[in-house]
Every structure is written in structure tokens, then in C-alpha cells.
Write a protein that holds these residues in place. Structure first.
Motif, PDB file in Angstrom:
ATOM      1  N   LYS A 186      -8.194  -7.215   5.836  1.00  0.00           N
ATOM      2  CA  LYS A 186      -8.062  -6.156   4.907  1.00  0.00           C
ATOM      3  C   LYS A 186      -6.576  -5.866   4.407  1.00  0.00           C
ATOM      4  O   LYS A 186      -6.425  -5.516   3.447  1.00  0.00           O
ATOM      5  CB  LYS A 186      -8.392  -4.913   5.668  1.00  0.00           C
ATOM      6  N   ASN A 187      -5.662  -6.498   5.219  1.00  0.00           N
ATOM      7  CA  ASN A 187      -4.373  -6.422   4.416  1.00  0.00           C
ATOM      8  C   ASN A 187      -3.714  -7.472   4.105  1.00  0.00           C
ATOM      9  O   ASN A 187      -2.714  -7.353   3.270  1.00  0.00           O
ATOM     10  CB  ASN A 187      -3.242  -5.947   5.758  1.00  0.00           C
TER      11      ASN A 187
ATOM     12  N   SER B 168       4.423   0.009   9.765  1.00  0.00           N
ATOM     13  CA  SER B 168       3.852  -1.375   9.959  1.00  0.00           C
ATOM     14  C   SER B 168       4.110  -2.078   8.792  1.00  0.00           C
ATOM     15  O   SER B 168       3.947  -3.675   8.699  1.00  0.00           O
ATOM     16  CB  SER B 168       2.400  -1.289  10.248  1.00  0.00           C
TER      17      SER B 168
ATOM     18  N   PRO C 247       0.808  -5.490  10.914  1.00  0.00           N
ATOM     19  CA  PRO C 247       1.779  -5.182  11.919  1.00  0.00           C
ATOM     20  C   PRO C 247       2.336  -6.134  12.140  1.00  0.00           C
ATOM     21  O   PRO C 247       3.309  -6.069  13.249  1.00  0.00           O
ATOM     22  CB  PRO C 247       0.837  -4.582  12.884  1.00  0.00           C
TER      23      PRO C 247
ATOM     24  N   SER D 245       2.009   5.321  11.720  1.00  0.00           N
ATOM     25  CA  SER D 245       2.995   4.379  11.285  1.00  0.00           C
ATOM     26  C   SER D 245       2.278   3.174  10.629  1.00  0.00           C
ATOM     27  O   SER D 245       3.138   2.164  10.242  1.00  0.00           O
ATOM     28  CB  SER D 245       4.000   4.147  12.629  1.00  0.00           C
ATOM     29  N   GLY D 246       1.036   3.170  10.796  1.00  0.00           N
ATOM     30  CA  GLY D 246       0.359   1.932  10.244  1.00  0.00           C
ATOM     31  C   GLY D 246      -0.126   1.010  11.358  1.00  0.00           C
ATOM     32  O   GLY D 246      -0.417   0.138  11.175  1.00  0.00           O
ATOM     33  N   TYR D 247       0.744   1.320  12.471  1.00  0.00           N
ATOM     34  CA  TYR D 247       0.447   0.332  13.585  1.00  0.00           C
ATOM     35  C   TYR D 247      -0.924   0.774  14.151  1.00  0.00           C
ATOM     36  O   TYR D 247      -1.175   1.850  14.141  1.00  0.00           O
ATOM     37  CB  TYR D 247       1.390   0.307  14.637  1.00  0.00           C
ATOM     38  N   LEU D 248      -1.594  -0.309  15.106  1.00  0.00           N
ATOM     39  CA  LEU D 248      -2.960   0.150  15.529  1.00  0.00           C
ATOM     40  C   LEU D 248      -2.710   1.207  16.784  1.00  0.00           C
ATOM     41  O   LEU D 248      -1.904   0.803  17.596  1.00  0.00           O
ATOM     42  CB  LEU D 248      -3.717  -1.088  15.866  1.00  0.00           C
TER      43      LEU D 248
ATOM     44  N   GLY E  99       0.716  -3.097   5.352  1.00  0.00           N
ATOM     45  CA  GLY E  99      -0.040  -2.592   6.577  1.00  0.00           C
ATOM     46  C   GLY E  99      -0.241  -3.560   7.387  1.00  0.00           C
ATOM     47  O   GLY E  99      -0.610  -3.326   8.597  1.00  0.00           O
TER      48      GLY E  99
ATOM     49  N   SER F 200       2.785   6.363   6.814  1.00  0.00           N
ATOM     50  CA  SER F 200       2.348   5.429   5.816  1.00  0.00           C
ATOM     51  C   SER F 200       0.784   5.743   5.563  1.00  0.00           C
ATOM     52  O   SER F 200       0.175   4.771   4.940  1.00  0.00           O
ATOM     53  CB  SER F 200       2.691   4.164   6.357  1.00  0.00           C
TER      54      SER F 200
ATOM     55  N   LEU G  49      -9.930  -6.939  10.055  1.00  0.00           N
ATOM     56  CA  LEU G  49      -8.850  -6.140   9.959  1.00  0.00           C
ATOM     57  C   LEU G  49      -7.644  -6.811   9.451  1.00  0.00           C
ATOM     58  O   LEU G  49      -7.137  -6.117   8.436  1.00  0.00           O
ATOM     59  CB  LEU G  49      -8.473  -5.612  11.378  1.00  0.00           C
TER      60      LEU G  49
ATOM     61  N   GLN H  33      -4.744  -9.153  14.982  1.00  0.00           N
ATOM     62  CA  GLN H  33      -5.719  -8.521  14.776  1.00  0.00           C
ATOM     63  C   GLN H  33      -7.023  -8.940  14.625  1.00  0.00           C
ATOM     64  O   GLN H  33      -7.054 -10.375  14.352  1.00  0.00           O
ATOM     65  CB  GLN H  33      -5.586  -7.662  13.662  1.00  0.00           C
TER      66      GLN H  33
ATOM     67  N   LYS I  29       0.918  -1.091  -0.085  1.00  0.00           N
ATOM     68  CA  LYS I  29      -0.001   0.043   0.041  1.00  0.00           C
ATOM     69  C   LYS I  29       0.695   1.172  -0.108  1.00  0.00           C
ATOM     70  O   LYS I  29       0.447   2.165  -0.321  1.00  0.00           O
ATOM     71  CB  LYS I  29      -0.770  -0.036   1.297  1.00  0.00           C
ATOM     72  N   ILE I  30       2.246   1.016   0.424  1.00  0.00           N
ATOM     73  CA  ILE I  30       3.043   2.298   0.431  1.00  0.00           C
ATOM     74  C   ILE I  30       4.375   1.894  -0.193  1.00  0.00           C
ATOM     75  O   ILE I  30       4.438   0.742  -0.379  1.00  0.00           O
ATOM     76  CB  ILE I  30       3.305   2.732   2.004  1.00  0.00           C
TER      77      ILE I  30
ATOM     78  N   GLU J   2      -5.641   2.557  12.489  1.00  0.00           N
ATOM     79  CA  GLU J   2      -4.014   2.643  12.090  1.00  0.00           C
ATOM     80  C   GLU J   2      -3.965   4.104  12.406  1.00  0.00           C
ATOM     81  O   GLU J   2      -4.427   4.999  12.197  1.00  0.00           O
ATOM     82  CB  GLU J   2      -4.355   2.399  10.564  1.00  0.00           C
TER      83      GLU J   2
END
Lengths: 279, 440
Positions: free
Chosen positions: A218-219, A136, A142, B91-94, A140, B341, A215, A211, A119-120, B88
Motif C-alpha cells: 500500500k505504501n 513513519s 515505517p 504518527s503513521g506507525y502501526l 507511510g 500524519s 500493507l 509488515q 502522502k504527507i 496506522e
């Protein structure tokens, strides 16, 4: 002129003689006696000094083999040398050889480029441990693989390589000695040392995402969503913190295929002897 | 004017890029939704008090400080709580956040919204600290250390000097500069309030040389206030670091592993001092802050007054949108900030800027081998040897890191900036610090 040469030869010769005597006496007086068996075992060991046995190096492992009682000796294992080296050590020490199970490192993530698209864009330092700090990760997730190959650099046996197609590392079973270097370096603890299994069959959950299901999905398409279908097949499978874990005691040849079929996301992986060849 | 002061070892002179020095602070307005993180400070996350469906006003307490080192979190908008869950972050972390849908703009009745300046400090030291705690004030320079703890001096220690940090040595950022120009008197009163809480009569507002307007305005105002002075510092990075500022202004060195309070100094950022003024005199919780949106890829750089929790994307849209040239969006300054991010991440109490940088400034550089030139050790303001730390970290010799004093690193990034071989020294230092903290 001749006399000068003669005198200097005599003086230097004298100094050399005296020094030799002092050195000889010092070496006798300060000599450290070491069990001869330690050297003998050390010679048998692979000298990889990888730390896979949990000791500081091969010499340290040899020393602890010698000092161990027969009971303690059963617990010692050189994962690199394997059964043959352990047999030799046992014969040196006069103990009965213990059957050691072959183990291998597995990657508990299936976040390939296809399953977990980026995604990034990350153009920072090419190190998982540093990237883990900043973000992450590309997809995405983590808990997933960061695809930057710290494990590849850490592997002393050239057993890990990043697959160019999938982006994630692949363990070369023929080279993996289960020394645990990858387990220690991975910032997300994705590697696990598991028994090689009969005929190379191992079954495990290739996901560490904790997660909630929606969620995680999604990634990554191949994320464990903790639906619990696998735990219905085999009651030993535990589901904890939104993640299923298949213990290595579960017989892969008996349950493997059923478990893979039961998983709706494809997070459960069953290896066969030929798995390696497909790469 | 006083002599120009600075710290003695290390430091660099990066390009300033202060594009927004003369743009006045403008209201950023209200976004449709805000995401308010419950941890915007050092210490334990605050305990959430609201639920889905609750109606809140500006200033309503959303989460209560959990423990001593923690801070209250207030609502920055009025509306309905949509979600209380982990989403999120940058940083993308929750991160645990409270999502609020904005409806209207109602304020809690205890907030004094009048524009006139209150000058009379009639509170006692305890009352002031209590007010700071209730307003959820944290250090807004970036560290996020809860201010009430910083202001209550532990027994047996003596503080004789308050330094107000108006240096803002990071390139691009001008939020503090503008605040000093526009709210000069409030900052001086804020300094007096902290002085009263500390029981001292000595505050120095440190400003660096390249902010002539701020120096002029504050020098004029401080003439009418006893005990508050302006100290001019040289323009050098990282002059705004706490320890560097103490070295420059008070000529004292903070020993390794000690705090400024051990050498009798307290440093507060100007943003924090302004927030302290508003909290004590106007009963206003910390729900908004000034920040700079800038960068060489930004269409309309500006200084905004922003509600905490506003998504970054809203501010980027306000400044002309994400341009084609943008390769990196950075939260904070270019030297110490982190790239994000997730553009939906919110602005927190600690966000001093949002930067959009192009390839020219944020391009990828290939790491080469260290040539042992020693430049990183020369510029390190702490006097560490970053090349050594990087080598230890690369070889996983974590047991030797403590002797390299890596925990004293302030993460200013001078080493990585100056390295001719482009070794990511700062990243290695940060990594080394976490590895060491993990071991403890």
C-alpha cells in the motif's frame, strides 16, 4: 645603566638554564616508551579516524595490530586503506599478508519518489533521526528511507548523495570505504556492508519492511511481500518476519538475474559494474 | 484568596489563544466506527479479550491490564467488533487497535447514568484503588501513568499533599478550564476520594490566574468541604508541569531522577480527578473525555465530550471541516503536542486537544547557527542547557549526555520556543532521551 641590563640578562639566563635542566630530566624520567612499530603503522594508515575498523581511531588500530598475534591479525582490517595498506602493515609486523575482501555499503530500500509516493508533507527538522520520532515518513512505510540525508551528512568520504530524481541516497562505490558511518547513523538500519562481489555484482533485497504484504505494498510498489519466490531459486535465502533476506554468500553472477526476474515487486536489486554510471 | 504562586526558574509567556474559554462542553456524538488502541498508557499494552464479530456495549472490557504497570481498556460504544489488528496511528506507525462498528448506544448495566451528584464516600482505600483499576483510569494530563499505581503509596514513603492540576498552561486548550466550571463539585468530591485512598486530609486545587470563572466557582464550593482548598498560580508556561506545580504549591523540589511521591506530593490532573469521581461513585469506566478542538485555522472551535477511539477526522468535520489554511493538525497542545500524519487516527484517553494551525503559527522556520545567547538555558524550567545537548547530539557524543542530565527534560519546549536562531532544541532533547534510554 649598562650594569642593570647585564644583571638582568645573567639572572634570566640562569633561570632559563635551570628550567632547561629540570625539563630535560623530567622528560627522561617520565617518558613513555611506545613500540616504534605503532608509529610506523600509524604513518601508513589513512588517518581518516572513521572508526570503520571498530577501533577508536587510526592510532588505536595501529596499537591493536602490534599487540595482536598472527591469528588475531587476520581478523583486523582497515576498510579505508584496503588491501595495499594491510599488505604494508603485514610487512612491518613480519606477518604474511592476508587477502582482504573489498566491501561496500548498500542501501536496503528502494522507496523512491516513484515507488513510494509521498502522502504527507513534512516541513520539520531536516534530520532522519528526528523525523523517525515524529512520523513513519512521507510514504507511510515505517521501515523505509526518510529521504532527509542523515547518512549524507555522516559520510566522511563524500560517498553518499541524495539522488534528486529518486529522493533516496546513492552510494558512490568508487568513494565508499565501507567505514560503516552510514550503518550507525541510519535510524532505520537501512545500510548494510556487503562484499563488493566479483565484477561489482551484488544481489540483495532492497527492502526492510516487516509488515504483511498487502500493507507494505500500500505504501511502496517495490516492497518485499515475502512471497517466497526467491527462496525457491536458492534455498539459502531466508524469509523471516514478512521479509526476505539474501545472504552475501550467494553468488550474484550465478543466481542474480534469476532472482531479479523472480521478484514480482522488484524488491531484489542486482548491481553491475555500471550501476553507478547511470546516476 | 491565597497569594499567587509560581516556580522559580525558567518559564515563558506564550500567547494564550484561548478561543473556547466560554464555549460550554458539547456532546461530540457517535461516529460510524471507532478505533480503540490497546496501549493508551505508559507500560505494557493491555491483553486483548475480544475477537472479530463479538458484540460489545459501552463499558465492556475489551482488553485486560497485562502486568502491574498497565491499564484496562473498555469499549466506548456499543456495536460489533470489526477488526482486531494493527492499523496506522497518528504518527503513521502501526498500533494494535480494536475497530468497532457503532450500532445504537447501549450501556453495560453496572454503569450509573443518573445525573445527580453522589457525595457519600463509603469505600475503603483498597476498594477505591480496586475501582480505579477496574475502570482503567490513567493520568489524563498527557503522560498516561496508570492512576491506581500512583495512588497506592509504596511502603516507607509518606504523602501529605494532593495537588489537583487545573493549570492547563498550553495555549488554545480549554478542556480542563470548562470541566472545572461545569463539574466543580464532582472534582472536589474526586479530590476527597483520592484523599481517602491516600489517608490524608489535604488537597489543593491549583488553578492559574487567567481562569477567573473556574477560580470563583471552585472557591465557593470548597468552602463546604474540609481539606480541599484552591491555590492560585501565576500564568506562566510550563506551570502545569508536575515538578513546576510542586515547586509552586508545596515549595518543594523533586530531585533529579526522583518522583513527586519522594517529596510527599501526588499530582493529578482535573480530568483524571473527574474520571476518578465517575469511576468510584458511578462505576463508569474511562471511555470518554473532554477535549478542545481549536486552532487559528479552525472554523468553529469548541470543547467536546468525546468517546475514546473517535477518529480525528470526525471531530474536524464537526468543527467545520479541514480548511484551506490548515497546514498542520496537532494532537495535544501546540507546545508539547505532535503533528499527525494520519487523520483517521483515534482520540485516546490522553488526547487533550486537536488543533488546526495555519502557516502563521506552524510555518517552517529555517534553522540558523547557535549564537550562544543562552536564552534556552534561562527559560528551561529544569535548569538544563539545551544548546549543549543539541551540540552533543549533533556530534553524536552520546556518552556525555548523561552528564547533561537530559533525562530530566520534561519536553516542555520552552527552549525551542525562545531560541532566536530557531534551532530545534526540543527535537534534539527528545532524540537524546531515546538514545540514552536505548543504551541502558
Amino acid at each position: 645603566m649598562d650594569q642593570v641590563i647585564l644583571i638582568s640578562m645573567a639572572v634570566l639566563g640562569g633561570i632559563a638554564l635551570i628550567s632547561a635542566i629540570i625539563l630535560y630530566m623530567a622528560s627522561k624520567k617520565f617518558s613513555v616508551s611506545e613500540d616504534a612499530r605503532i608509529l610506523e603503522i600509524d604513518a601508513v594508515l589513512p588517518q581518516a579516524n572513521c572508526g570503520g575498523c571498530g577501533k577508536a581511531g587510526c592510532h588505536d588500530f595501529a596499537a591493536s595490530c602490534v599487540s595482536a598475534s598472527e591469528k588475531e591479525f587476520c581478523k583486523l582490517n582497515c576498510p579505508v586503506g584496503g588491501q595495499s595498506v594491510m599488505n604494508k602493515i603485514a610487512s612491518i609486523l613480519g606477518y604474511a599478508a592476508v587477502k582482504q575482501e573489498r566491501t561496500v555499503s548498500v542501501l536496503r530500500c528502494n522507496g523512491t519518489c516513484e515507488n513510494a509516493p509521498a502522502k504527507i508533507m513534512y516541513d520539520g527538522v531536516s534530520s532522519c533521526r528526528i523525523a523517525n520520532h515524529i512520523s513513519s515518513g512521507l510514504s507511510g512505510c515505517p521501515n523505509g528511507c526518510l529521504r532527509l540525508g542523515d547518512c549524507v551528512k555522516a559520510c566522511p568520504f563524500d560517498a553518499l548523495h541524495i539522488d534528486k530524481k529518486t529522493g533516496i541516497p546513492v552510494v558512490d562505490e568508487s568513494k565508499c570505504t565501507s567505514c560503516g558511518a552510514c550503518v550507525r547513523i541510519c535510524p532505520r538500519q537501512l545500510f548494510e556492508i556487503r562484499p563488493y562481489g566479483s565484477n561489482g555484482q551484488r544481489v540483495y533485497v532492497a527492502c526492510r519492511n516487516t509488515q504483511k504484504g498487502a500493507l507494505a505494498r500500500k505504501n511502496c510498489k517495490a516492497a518485499c511481500i515475502a512471497c517466497g519466490k526467491c527462496s525457491k531459486i536458492c534455498s539459502d535465502i531466508s524469509i523471516d518476519n514478512n521479509l526476505s533476506y539474501i545472504p552475501s554468500t550467494i553468488d550474484a553472477s550465478q543466481y542474480g538475474e534469476d532472482l531479479v526476474k523472480s521478484c514480482p515487486t522488484g524488491a531484489i536489486v542486482l548491481t553491475t559494474e555500471n550501476t553507478n554510471e547511470q546516476y | 484568596m491565597n497569594n499567587i504562586k509560581t516556580f522559580s526558574i525558567g518559564g515563558i509567556h506564550p500567547n494564550k489563544y484561548k478561543l473556547t474559554t466560554s464555549s460550554p462542553i458539547i456532546e461530540a456524538g457517535l461516529p460510524e466506527v471507532v478505533y480503540i488502541p490497546v496501549k493508551q498508557h505508559i507500560g505494557a499494552p493491555a491483553k486483548i479479550l475480544v475477537q472479530k464479530g463479538d458484540r460489545v456495549k459501552v463499558g465492556t472490557l475489551l482488553a485486560d491490564a497485562d502486568g502491574i504497570v498497565s491499564s484496562d481498556v473498555h469499549s466506548s460504544v456499543s456495536g460489533e467488533v470489526l477488526k482486531v489488528e494493527a492499523i496506522e496511528g497518528g504518527s503513521g506507525y502501526l498500533e494494535n487497535m480494536i475497530t468497532i462498528k457503532v450500532e445504537g448506544d447501549e450501556y453495560e448495566p453496572f454503569i450509573d447514568l443518573s445525573k445527580d451528584i453522589s457525595r457519600d464516600i463509603s469505600y475503603t482505600a483498597e476498594q477505591i484503588i480496586q475501582k480505579l483499576r477496574e475502570a482503567g483510569i490513567v493520568g489524563m494530563g498527557g503522560a498516561g501513568y496508570p492512576t491506581p499505581i500512583k495512588t497506592s503509596i509504596p511502603e516507607g514513603k509518606k504523602v501529605d499533599c494532593l495537588i489537583v492540576n487545573g493549570i492547563e498552561c498550553e495555549p488554545f486548550l480549554t478542556a480542563d478550564d470548562r470541566l472545572m466550571v461545569e463539574k466543580a463539585e464532582q472534582i472536589v468530591i474526586g479530590a476527597k476520594i483520592i484523599n481517602k485512598a491516600l489517608g490524608i486530609q489535604n488537597a489543593i486545587i491549583a488553578i492559574d490566574e487567567n481562569k477567573p470563572q473556574a477560580i470563583e466557582t471552585l472557591t465557593k464550593i470548597t468552602k463546604t468541604y474540609v481539606g480541599v482548598n484552591v491555590g492560585v498560580c501565576a500564568t506562566k508556561y510550563p506551570q502545569g508541569g508536575e515538578k513546576q506545580l510542586i515547586a509552586a504549591i508545596a515549595k518543594r523540589e523533586v530531585p533529579s531522577g526522583k518522583l513527586p511521591v519522594d517529596v510527599g506530593c501526588i499530582v493529578q490532573n482535573v480530568g483524571t480527578v473527574f474520571a476518578i469521581y465517575e469511576a468510584v461513585m458511578k462505576n463508569k469506566p474511562l471511555y470518554e473525555r473532554i477535549l478542545t478542538v481549536s486552532g487559528d485555522a479552525c472554523k468553529h472551535p469548541a470543547n467536546y465530550r468525546v468517546r475514546v477511539g473517535t477518529p480525528i477526522s470526525y471531530l474536524i468535520e464537526k468543527s467545520g471541516g479541514l480548511t484551506e489554511a490548515t497546514t498542520q493538525v496537532i494532537l495535544g497542545g501546540p507546545m508539547m503536542g505532535n503533528s499527525v500524519s494520519n487523520l483517521n487516527a483515534p482520540v485516546t484517553k490522553l488526547t487533550s486537544g486537536i488543533l488546526m494551525l495555519s502557516d502563521n503559527l506552524a510555518g517552517k522556520e529555517t534553522e540558523m547557527d547557535c549564537i550562544r545567547c543562552g536564552k534556552c538555558a534561562q527559560v528551561c524550567p529544569i535548569g538544563l542547557e539545551p544548546f549543549l545537548i543539541a551540540r552533543l547530539m549533533r556530534n553524536n557524543q552520546t556518552e556525555n549526555l548523561r552528564e547533561a542530565h537530559v533525562l530530566d527534560c520534561i519536553e516542555c519546549g520552552c527552549c525551542a520556543y525562545t531560541c532566536p536562531a530557531r534551532v530545534p532544541l526540543l527535537d534534539y532533547c527528545k532524540l537524546a532521551k531515546t538514545e540514552l534510554k536505548k543504551k541502558k
